[in-house]
Scaffold this motif. Structure first.
Motif, PDB file in Angstrom:
ATOM      1  N   ASP A  49       2.235 -14.645   5.534  1.00 24.05           N
ATOM      2  CA  ASP A  49       0.623 -15.753   6.083  1.00 24.05           C
ATOM      3  C   ASP A  49      -0.454 -15.357   3.774  1.00 24.05           C
ATOM      4  O   ASP A  49      -0.299 -16.365   3.725  1.00 24.05           O
ATOM      5  CB  ASP A  49       0.120 -14.880   6.538  1.00 24.05           C
ATOM      6  N   ILE A  50       0.108 -14.102   3.754  1.00 25.62           N
ATOM      7  CA  ILE A  50      -0.106 -13.924   2.860  1.00 25.62           C
ATOM      8  C   ILE A  50       1.237 -12.685   1.564  1.00 25.62           C
ATOM      9  O   ILE A  50       1.780 -12.239   2.424  1.00 25.62           O
ATOM     10  CB  ILE A  50      -0.899 -13.520   2.205  1.00 25.62           C
ATOM     11  N   ILE A  51       1.153 -12.698   0.509  1.00 26.56           N
ATOM     12  CA  ILE A  51       2.102 -12.111  -0.386  1.00 26.56           C
ATOM     13  C   ILE A  51       0.847 -11.532  -0.943  1.00 26.56           C
ATOM     14  O   ILE A  51      -0.796 -12.350  -1.949  1.00 26.56           O
ATOM     15  CB  ILE A  51       2.725 -12.685  -1.278  1.00 26.56           C
ATOM     16  N   LEU A  52       0.572 -10.355  -1.224  1.00 26.49           N
ATOM     17  CA  LEU A  52      -0.299  -9.136  -1.806  1.00 26.49           C
ATOM     18  C   LEU A  52       0.059  -8.097  -3.013  1.00 26.49           C
ATOM     19  O   LEU A  52       1.315  -8.019  -2.583  1.00 26.49           O
ATOM     20  CB  LEU A  52      -1.606  -8.461  -0.604  1.00 26.49           C
ATOM     21  N   PRO A  53      -0.762  -8.250  -4.308  1.00 29.16           N
ATOM     22  CA  PRO A  53       0.204  -7.509  -5.024  1.00 29.16           C
ATOM     23  C   PRO A  53      -0.142  -6.077  -4.638  1.00 29.16           C
ATOM     24  O   PRO A  53      -0.787  -5.532  -3.986  1.00 29.16           O
ATOM     25  CB  PRO A  53      -0.787  -7.783  -6.020  1.00 29.16           C
ATOM     26  N   GLN A  54       0.303  -5.353  -4.513  1.00 24.07           N
ATOM     27  CA  GLN A  54       0.611  -3.413  -4.087  1.00 24.07           C
ATOM     28  C   GLN A  54      -0.133  -2.366  -5.076  1.00 24.07           C
ATOM     29  O   GLN A  54       0.153  -2.224  -5.588  1.00 24.07           O
ATOM     30  CB  GLN A  54       1.690  -2.859  -4.542  1.00 24.07           C
ATOM     31  N   ASP A  55      -2.163  -3.163  -4.727  1.00 22.18           N
ATOM     32  CA  ASP A  55      -2.824  -2.152  -5.161  1.00 22.18           C
ATOM     33  C   ASP A  55      -4.132  -2.148  -4.376  1.00 22.18           C
ATOM     34  O   ASP A  55      -4.599  -2.698  -3.649  1.00 22.18           O
ATOM     35  CB  ASP A  55      -3.411  -2.316  -6.783  1.00 22.18           C
ATOM     36  N   GLU A  56      -4.883  -1.129  -4.052  1.00 20.72           N
ATOM     37  CA  GLU A  56      -5.818  -0.614  -3.007  1.00 20.72           C
ATOM     38  C   GLU A  56      -7.074  -2.109  -3.277  1.00 20.72           C
ATOM     39  O   GLU A  56      -7.382  -1.670  -2.064  1.00 20.72           O
ATOM     40  CB  GLU A  56      -6.633   0.289  -3.030  1.00 20.72           C
ATOM     41  N   VAL A  57      -6.804  -2.271  -4.285  1.00 21.11           N
ATOM     42  CA  VAL A  57      -8.487  -3.064  -4.439  1.00 21.11           C
ATOM     43  C   VAL A  57      -7.939  -4.516  -3.941  1.00 21.11           C
ATOM     44  O   VAL A  57      -9.197  -5.164  -3.242  1.00 21.11           O
ATOM     45  CB  VAL A  57      -8.384  -3.504  -5.967  1.00 21.11           C
ATOM     46  N   SER A  58      -6.386  -5.125  -4.359  1.00 18.69           N
ATOM     47  CA  SER A  58      -5.970  -6.994  -3.396  1.00 18.69           C
ATOM     48  C   SER A  58      -6.322  -5.983  -1.787  1.00 18.69           C
ATOM     49  O   SER A  58      -6.687  -6.951  -0.964  1.00 18.69           O
ATOM     50  CB  SER A  58      -4.617  -6.699  -3.937  1.00 18.69           C
ATOM     51  N   PHE A  59      -5.615  -5.291  -1.756  1.00 17.98           N
ATOM     52  CA  PHE A  59      -5.595  -4.179  -0.559  1.00 17.98           C
ATOM     53  C   PHE A  59      -6.845  -4.609   0.611  1.00 17.98           C
ATOM     54  O   PHE A  59      -7.186  -4.958   1.228  1.00 17.98           O
ATOM     55  CB  PHE A  59      -5.528  -3.039   0.498  1.00 17.98           C
ATOM     56  N   GLU A  60      -8.274  -3.800  -0.096  1.00 20.74           N
ATOM     57  CA  GLU A  60      -8.936  -3.721   0.732  1.00 20.74           C
ATOM     58  C   GLU A  60      -9.935  -5.202   0.084  1.00 20.74           C
ATOM     59  O   GLU A  60     -10.525  -5.473   1.809  1.00 20.74           O
ATOM     60  CB  GLU A  60     -10.644  -2.272  -0.357  1.00 20.74           C
ATOM     61  N   PHE A  70      -8.192  -7.984   0.634  1.00 19.38           N
ATOM     62  CA  PHE A  70      -7.951  -8.673   1.326  1.00 19.38           C
ATOM     63  C   PHE A  70      -8.128  -8.454   3.412  1.00 19.38           C
ATOM     64  O   PHE A  70      -8.765  -9.198   4.611  1.00 19.38           O
ATOM     65  CB  PHE A  70      -6.307  -8.786   2.064  1.00 19.38           C
ATOM     66  N   VAL A  71      -8.488  -6.990   3.369  1.00 16.31           N
ATOM     67  CA  VAL A  71      -8.751  -6.494   4.830  1.00 16.31           C
ATOM     68  C   VAL A  71     -10.296  -6.663   4.949  1.00 16.31           C
ATOM     69  O   VAL A  71     -10.463  -7.280   6.412  1.00 16.31           O
ATOM     70  CB  VAL A  71      -8.753  -5.487   5.077  1.00 16.31           C
TER      71      VAL A  71
END
Length: 196
Positions: A165-176, A178-179
């Protein structure tokens, strides 16, 4: 892309987290999701290891870590009760209500997941770390993390990448981001306890 199919296990309260490479950030993202939702709804975490052969040779090469060795049957499900630095222990420490390590042969993946889901209350959010689960289940949301560690893509990720559904780069800002944004909006309708 949806793979809506009657043969897939419908896991509507599951967020599936995959990665294109080893050490790709699956547990880091799962920890952020646990922190974001644990006060509002129960969170159950699965760390699923797919075992591809019945021998002692590690599919990653060499002798391996031993996690695939010793499976007595087609799958097993172990409740994490320890403390330490293993991924399952970190998920428990972060506040997941329960954490299960699931080991299954590839051909028994669906059966293992069905049994594990029987252990989950109806009102719980399920986080599952695995690429291969997407071959047997339709989750509420499938996140693929583009690993920083390697430019090559693991075969298990390549097999399911089109369903992300989404491809995220591996970094905590992108994770946050997204969440707090897209994930929250996607799973909010599934849980009456989520308010913002």
């Amino acid at each position: 892309m949806s793979t809506e199919n009657t043969t897939l296990l419908q896991a509507r309260h599951m967020v599936l987290i995959g990665a294109t490479g080893r050490n790709g950030g699956k547990t880091t993202l799962a920890l952020q999701i646990i922190h974001a939702f644990k006060e509002e709804i129960p969170v159950i975490a699965f760390k699923l290891i797919t075992i591809r052969n019945h021998g002692d040779i590690c599919p990653r090469g060499g002798q391996g870590c031993g996690i695939c060795h010793g499976l007595k049957g087609s799958f097993d499900i172990t409740l994490e009760t320890g403390t330490g630095t293993k991924d399952t222990m970190l998920l428990k420490k972060a506040g997941a209500n329960q954490v299960y390590l699931i080991r299954a042969y590839k051909e028994n993946l669906r059966e293992a997941l069905e049994e594990a889901l029987k252990l989950v209350p109806n009102n719980a959010l399920v986080l599952c770390e695995s690429n291969s689960v997407r071959l047997v289940a339709e989750p509420a949301f499938f996140v693929m993390i583009q690993s920083n560690a390697s430019s090559s893509i693991k075969p298990t990720a390549e097999a399911v990448m089109e369903y992300a559904d989404i491809i995220l780069p591996q970094d905590e800002v992108s994770f946050e981001n997204f969440v707090q944004g897209q994930l929250y909006q996607k799973i909010k309708p599934c849980f009456s306890g989520l308010n913002q």
